[in-house]
Design a protein around this motif. Sequence first.
Motif, short mmCIF file in Angstrom:
data_model
loop_
_atom_site.label_atom_id
_atom_site.label_comp_id
_atom_site.label_asym_id
_atom_site.label_seq_id
_atom_site.Cartn_x
_atom_site.Cartn_y
_atom_site.Cartn_z
N GLY A 38 0.82 -1.21 0.00
CA GLY A 38 0.00 0.00 0.00
C GLY A 38 0.85 1.25 0.00
O GLY A 38 0.66 2.17 -0.81
N VAL A 39 1.81 1.29 0.90
CA VAL A 39 2.67 2.46 1.02
C VAL A 39 3.55 2.61 -0.22
O VAL A 39 3.78 3.73 -0.70
N ALA A 40 4.03 1.47 -0.74
CA ALA A 40 4.84 1.54 -1.96
C ALA A 40 4.01 2.17 -3.08
O ALA A 40 4.51 2.97 -3.87
N GLY A 41 2.71 1.80 -3.12
CA GLY A 41 1.83 2.41 -4.10
C GLY A 41 1.70 3.91 -3.87
O GLY A 41 1.73 4.70 -4.82
N GLY A 42 1.57 4.29 -2.61
CA GLY A 42 1.48 5.71 -2.28
C GLY A 42 2.73 6.45 -2.74
O GLY A 42 2.65 7.53 -3.33
N LEU A 43 3.87 5.84 -2.47
CA LEU A 43 5.13 6.49 -2.84
C LEU A 43 5.25 6.60 -4.36
O LEU A 43 5.62 7.66 -4.89
N GLY A 50 -7.60 12.88 -6.29
CA GLY A 50 -7.11 14.14 -6.84
C GLY A 50 -5.79 14.58 -6.25
O GLY A 50 -5.33 15.68 -6.52
N LYS A 51 -5.20 13.76 -5.41
CA LYS A 51 -3.92 14.15 -4.80
C LYS A 51 -3.25 12.95 -4.15
O LYS A 51 -3.85 11.89 -4.00
N VAL A 52 -2.01 13.14 -3.79
CA VAL A 52 -1.31 12.15 -2.99
C VAL A 52 -0.92 12.83 -1.70
O VAL A 52 -0.38 13.93 -1.73
N SER A 53 -1.25 12.22 -0.57
CA SER A 53 -0.84 12.85 0.68
C SER A 53 0.13 11.93 1.40
O SER A 53 0.39 10.81 0.99
N ALA A 54 0.66 12.46 2.50
CA ALA A 54 1.69 11.71 3.22
C ALA A 54 1.15 10.39 3.76
O ALA A 54 1.90 9.48 4.05
N SER A 55 -0.16 10.30 3.89
CA SER A 55 -0.69 9.06 4.46
C SER A 55 -1.25 8.13 3.38
O SER A 55 -1.85 7.11 3.70
N SER A 56 -1.03 8.47 2.10
CA SER A 56 -1.58 7.64 1.02
C SER A 56 -1.05 6.22 1.10
O SER A 56 0.15 6.00 1.25
N GLY A 57 -1.95 5.28 1.01
CA GLY A 57 -1.53 3.88 1.01
C GLY A 57 -1.22 3.33 2.38
O GLY A 57 -0.93 2.16 2.54
N GLY A 58 -1.27 4.19 3.39
CA GLY A 58 -0.98 3.74 4.75
C GLY A 58 -2.23 3.19 5.40
O GLY A 58 -3.17 2.76 4.72
N GLY A 59 -2.24 3.25 6.70
CA GLY A 59 -3.42 2.78 7.43
C GLY A 59 -3.74 1.34 7.12
O GLY A 59 -2.85 0.50 7.05
N ASN A 60 -5.01 1.07 6.89
CA ASN A 60 -5.43 -0.30 6.69
C ASN A 60 -5.53 -0.71 5.23
O ASN A 60 -6.04 -1.79 4.93
N THR A 61 -5.06 0.16 4.32
CA THR A 61 -5.17 -0.15 2.89
C THR A 61 -4.74 -1.58 2.59
O THR A 61 -5.43 -2.33 1.92
N LEU A 62 -3.57 -1.93 3.12
CA LEU A 62 -3.00 -3.23 2.77
C LEU A 62 -3.81 -4.37 3.35
O LEU A 62 -4.05 -5.38 2.71
N GLY A 88 -11.13 9.73 8.59
CA GLY A 88 -9.73 10.06 8.33
C GLY A 88 -9.21 9.55 7.00
O GLY A 88 -8.01 9.55 6.76
N ASP A 89 -10.11 9.12 6.13
CA ASP A 89 -9.69 8.50 4.88
C ASP A 89 -10.19 9.35 3.71
O ASP A 89 -11.38 9.48 3.48
N ALA A 90 -9.24 9.93 2.96
CA ALA A 90 -9.62 10.84 1.88
C ALA A 90 -10.41 10.13 0.79
O ALA A 90 -11.35 10.69 0.23
N ASP A 91 -10.02 8.90 0.51
CA ASP A 91 -10.77 8.14 -0.49
C ASP A 91 -12.21 7.96 -0.04
O ASP A 91 -13.15 8.07 -0.81
N LYS A 92 -12.33 7.68 1.24
CA LYS A 92 -13.66 7.45 1.76
C LYS A 92 -14.49 8.73 1.66
O LYS A 92 -15.68 8.69 1.36
#
Lengths: 424, 424, 340, 257, 257
Positions: B102-107, B336-348, C60-64
């Motif tokens: 997930g994070v790799a995707g965000g990066l 519409g953007k990438v933020s510092a938390s993109s792909g983090g959290g529970n994505t994976l 807290g989830d922008a996608d959401k």
Amino acid sequence: MTQTSAPEPELADSDFAIDAHQAAGLGEAVQAYRNRIRGGDMGSLPAVLGLAVLFVVFSIASDRFLIALNLANLITQAGAICVLAMGLVPVLLLGDIDLSAGVAGGLSAAITALAIVDHDLNWAVAVAAGVLAGAVMGFVIGLFVAKLGIPSFVVTLAFFLGLQGVILKMIGEGGSVRVADDVIRGITIDNMSVAAGWILAVVLSIGYAAVSLRRHRIQVSRGLQHAPLSVVLIKIAGIAAIAITVTAVLNVNRSRNPNFPIEGIPYVLPLVAVLLVFWTFVFNRTRYGRHVYAVGGNREAARRAGINVDRIRVSVFVICTSMAAVSGIIASSYAGKVSASSGGGNTLLYAVGAAVIGGTSLFGGKGKPSDAVIGGVVIATIANGLGLLNQASWINFVVTGGVLLLAAGVDAVSRRRRSAAGVG
Amino acid sequence: MTQTSAPEPELADSDFAIDAHQAAGLGEAVQAYRNRIRGGDMGSLPAVLGLAVLFVVFSIASDRFLIALNLANLITQAGAICVLAMGLVPVLLLGDIDLSAGVAGGLSAAITALAIVDHDLNWAVAVAAGVLAGAVMGFVIGLFVAKLGIPSFVVTLAFFLGLQGVILKMIGEGGSVRVADDVIRGITIDNMSVAAGWILAVVLSIGYAAVSLRRHRIQVSRGLQHAPLSVVLIKIAGIAAIAITVTAVLNVNRSRNPNFPIEGIPYVLPLVAVLLVFWTFVFNRTRYGRHVYAVGGNREAARRAGINVDRIRVSVFVICTSMAAVSGIIASSYAGKVSASSGGGNTLLYAVGAAVIGGTSLFGGKGKPSDAVIGGVVIATIANGLGLLNQASWINFVVTGGVLLLAAGVDAVSRRRRSAAGVG
Amino acid sequence: GCGSDSDGGSGDSGKKAEGKIGVILPDTKSSVRWESADRPALEAAFKAAGVDYDIQNAEGDADKMATIADSMIADGVTVLAIVNLDSDSGASIEEKAGKQGVKTIDYDRLTLGGSADYYVSFDNTKVGELQGQGLDKCLAGKDANIIYLNGSPTDNNATLFSQGAHSVLDKVSAYKKVGEQAVPDWDNEKAVTIFEQLYTKVDGDVQGVYAANDGLAGSVISILQKNGQDGKVPVTGQDATVEGLQNILAGTQCMSVYKSAKEEAGALADAAIALAKGEKADTNGTTEDKTGNRQVPSILLTPKSITKDNVKDVVDDGGAKASDICTGSFEKLCADAGIS
Amino acid sequence: MSETPLLELRGINKSFGAVHVLHDVDFAVWPGQVTALVGDNGAGKSTLVKVVAGIYGADSGESFFEGRPVHVSNPKDASDLGIEVVYQDLALCDNLDIVQNMFLGREKRNGFILDEASMEARARETLASLSVRTVKSVRQSVASLSGGQRQTVAIAKSVLWNSKVVLLDEPTAALGVAQTRQVLDLVRRLADQGLGVVLISHNMNDVLEVADRITALYLGRVAADVAAKDVTHSQVVELITAGRSGDLGITSSGAIA
Amino acid sequence: MSETPLLELRGINKSFGAVHVLHDVDFAVWPGQVTALVGDNGAGKSTLVKVVAGIYGADSGESFFEGRPVHVSNPKDASDLGIEVVYQDLALCDNLDIVQNMFLGREKRNGFILDEASMEARARETLASLSVRTVKSVRQSVASLSGGQRQTVAIAKSVLWNSKVVLLDEPTAALGVAQTRQVLDLVRRLADQGLGVVLISHNMNDVLEVADRITALYLGRVAADVAAKDVTHSQVVELITAGRSGDLGITSSGAIA
Ligand SMILES: Nc1ncnc2c1ncn2[C@@H]1O[C@H](COP(=O)(O)OP(=O)(O)OP(=O)(O)O)[C@@H](O)[C@H]1O
Ligand SMILES: Nc1ncnc2c1ncn2[C@@H]1O[C@H](COP(=O)(O)OP(=O)(O)OP(=O)(O)O)[C@@H](O)[C@H]1O
Ligand SMILES: [Mg+2]
Ligand SMILES: [Mg+2]
């Protein structure tokens, strides 16, 4: 095949070449140990080695790292993750995973804290309620996994989410509950009296000596495989030395504030130690523990041996979430509160990482409680050491990742000979 | 054993009782399918069943669920997780895990976005850069896992943390990067023209028909195992019907605003479809794919068969993070953007959950790209449906968990007969 | 976009009858307020005005958040208020909404480069400034080593709070920064370890702590307590949560910042209802959006610094319940502070 | 007997940790001959085979292939030399079907695409020639096969290729009467085609029937390496169980470690 | 022969999906007798054993134990009745050592604590009696054992208990000459003690040596159930490979499905 023409081979009544032969003295025992290491049977050596590397690195990077105050910090900071990781070990032993353990711990801690704040219950009753709640969660998870056959990853992912909802409901979104009990707070912020610390150290050393000498005597008397007496004595001396050194260091006043002395062993240390001894006993010396390993090693073989596999699977989740409850309560003791995000985030990943770094396999069958404790200390050390360095947050992330890889790498590289030796 | 007294048994030159016998017509084929189902070989039926249950539940709960606008929303919302889960499949096939995907995707998405914003690169070059960056991360992870033998859980946990640090460094604390390219934005917010949609549907249907008829002809001519022609034709008709229905629904104007028509297939749908077809081809019809299954099924057997196991292990991580990069870019297109938390959290966790719900095993050897897509749609449907219901967030958490369990439970319960039938 | 009409339908919803109002709240983790204060206040205001509404939380989830926005638009809302999780994702939602003729309002956080019709908020930099001033007051200008415990490194507001505080404290030469860390995800548990280590690093030679909100402040206080320093080292906070207010009453926290959700929600409700009716809302200024290069008509509210003396104000405003604060040992402290 | 052995090992030692499994083992495989490798359970036969196949590295010793020194460090090296092995622990991929297992690592292709048709046809032929009567379909997963069926698949897999040396580690252990017959015939046929064949078996009748040479291992040491026609059934059994028989076998019995 | 069989199955059918593996199988085990179960590879022998052991449930059919109807739905039920099984796919836990495997599910205890000392001593005795000469230590993990050593452990495990019926599925397949001798003697000894013993083997010499009765399976059907003394070696082989021999065997050959 055997026609009557073959000569009747004589019986080889006791032909266990090495088995019959015990290492006679220290020299031979050392040789045998080196052989074992060469053969890839490393035990917990690599994880300890990884930890040693971390200690050296951080001691060089910060002169605050090796002081008594920080070592006491480290012990309290490691408490919760060590207990959580220990609880995860039996689940991992079966090749399952419990993603919800962290959150279950948070929920249990919330129940304990609320029982005290809202219902004025005694701390012991409140803790019992929290742990019981944890056990019930584990039981339900176990039923889904064992009886319905849903993969544990999915069941516990569902609980990971669902229990977060329950916590939110219980303590309000973004809210928190104060840990209003001195005993529970005391687990991480209070210390044993100096005298009690010494008594503990002595009792521990003597107890260990008594148990291992007794075992050695039985093995010798019944002609079973055993280590030479010198090795047993050296181990006893080692344990005693560690117990006494740790006690000596922690019994010195480590406060920077002359008006507020801080000395003694933080209560969390004996708590973790008792849990470690208890679970080590359960997994090494009881039928139940044996069956857990068997189910993890080969589920079908275990089933054919008449083991009730479903019951074992349910039970490990009960153990896991009960231990998670204890872990959550320790965490709440340290933070002084339970918040809506307690046990969430990456708590669980770190705990599983701890167990794996310690040497537990995610494929089941391999691992022990002490692995989890060593791994937990590794993880806590990273956060502790980095905390002293006060770097920008992105550096903290990168270094945490790098150090984790380093610690696991030391382990992996030193274990590699095992596969070169053809085992595992 | 065989003394000369035994009669020479005659050769049974071709005695494959069922093998030689092809289901002659539709009736027999249906019978054979029912036998397969009874025998526990369910294919993706259970996951589809779980999805159907979800659709029914949400349609009852909200009258907005089954409208064209919402179905189009669902498609765009499912895009990123489907791609990520598809990328995880080969890693899971080997029994490994990639927590950092997930994070790799965000990066990767951050790199793509920055390439456009800061370096004014063309979108194609920027996407290539992002995917390449993803591939490189996977390569490094793969080296750690395959060459050093560190468990993938720990390596990718380390990368999960480390890469978050890198993103943070790249786009600053609290920062985010805008996706400033219309093509990339268009993946999720624009639609194909109505005509293009119809062409796509027709091409797809004819292509599928051509491929399966050709295969059937070869099988028949060479006397290999094959399904009866009627079954092949029914499958073709089914695929065509689905393609045409979906296109018909999406080609109708679904906007609520008379001045702003929205019609056509969202671009993300063909993108996911192409990836699905590509990876299905790779894993079913190429030597590489076969070797991935072999290594996942029995690593030692694969090694003995001369397969370069290390190379396969590295490659799956490269595939995983490359697909993660695509997934990250789709997610950034949607947000519409990438933020510092993109792909983090529970994505994976969600993505792995998707693959597992679809039927992929975490122990390796079992799973396919289409599993991941079905599972991804299940997860996206939960979020989509709950979004329409508008409940307090604790309820959302609880319901998400519950529905996840329900979807997986349908799957597990319908698969249970498999073990009753003695396989797996 | 491809084949779409970019002139949208905005503007000609004119004097149509009332529509439906959608509000998307950002999360449940960074602060207690969204669900416990904003939601009820908004619901009350909308109900009173008799408009249809739909309030959801993006966790807290922008996608959401984008997903929710999609479904709200599908559901026919005509006014959409969002608390963005970051400017870019917010702008993308507003762009999409605008194209479908839905009016948008930035609530609490300005969407840079967005297209919102109004901005209703407390000023976040101002919050940081208040925190700085509060700590300054508690330290009374004496020489002090200060540790800064900021919010999540991925949260832009945390950056603004910290900037605001620094803008006040950095000017005072007696104050020295001896440590500064951002707490990932505002995680209160991680904050304890982070603070304990910063504290150990400087040998406990700390006289003041900037904590970005009450949750983090609580974590700091836990360690101060362990070292017998609670109440002796002032700690800031924000949000006037029950935890924070209790700590203020107990003297272990020096201040918090109260942003009356009721007030803010009321302002939002007014603006949204006006828009839904096709009218203009009353603004009290504009805010510059440097990215979008435009002036956004704004309704700006002032946050309030809370200390031991005015804890009561929060309770009176309905920001916290006396029954929650005055439990156990706090009963007496409440009485002393005149809270009941 | 031709001049150089196809495969020769000299002075092979192999330990697992403290356990010394192979002691200075010399072993040779001659073209056109069936060499039987016999020994008691745990004598080290399978370990020797795995050293030859590159599964284990030897601790010391040399290998020669067709007279040239070679270093076989993994199974791929071995199969590149033309060495095929049927392992005692069969090592099939349970998640793959029979055809897929038989062609694993050497799939036939049309361009990039797997040529399933040829593989399936070829697999069916080979299996039929080994008297497999009860396998329902070559597309069955190997997990569902009976013990003997699995063994047949493993054997079939190894004879599909043009190899020079074939090592069969107890290939007939699980086979029925007819299937055993086929495999013994196959072994003989392979040798007659000029291949070097190594057969490990505990069935002395089978060994004496097909073998040209017999190498006996006793507790990890070579007890004897003799022509099959020079020894009797009971002599072989004595070599296996006691390490010596008359003037054959290990003389100074040496320490067992 | 006593009046009631110890164990009796009647009309057992078992399918795996479309594959009908057992057709109306009748099978009886008599006390004090060795019943040999023979059949070609894939005939259904192991499947029948697993049905008896409760690993698989039968699709139809009845079981009787000592004349009483019983329902064995899992391995625990079977061992509670006194049925011990050595499976062809041995099913040992590779992560446990020999002693731990041998006592798995029936560990000896002192109070709560495992009595390792007694178990270790007992395991060593039993293994020695089975002629295991090369196992270095009973505390070795079974993963490191040779094929024959593993099989011996599995056999030793099943004879540790006081059981009434012992089923051995190809117990000597991987065993050496001496070990096979021991196991055959053991089989005879068990039967002489009054147990019902079922022996599956592809070695007709062994079968004819120890068996009292022979039950032959052919493609999942019982081809014959005869006293061992009434048949010759070649008759048995015919029954196995062709399903009939003279007036013995399946008459209307029936459809193969
Ligand atoms: N990985 C290992 N670690 C430790 N010991 C091993 C290992 N592999 C084999 N051994 C030991 O080496 C010895 C030889 O084993 P090997 O499998 O070569 O015997 P074998 O001659 O093939 O016997 P069998 O006839 O039973 O198959 C045995 O005593 C065995 O226990
Ligand atoms: N789980 C299963 N699924 C499908 N078919 C199976 C399964 N298990 C066994 N079979 C089939 O059932 C038949 C009988 O198998 P079984 O293992 O009982 O044979 P067996 O008589 O023991 O043979 P062997 O002598 O080779 O051990 C075989 O054709 C096999 O392929
Ligand atoms: Mg062997
Ligand atoms: Mg069998």
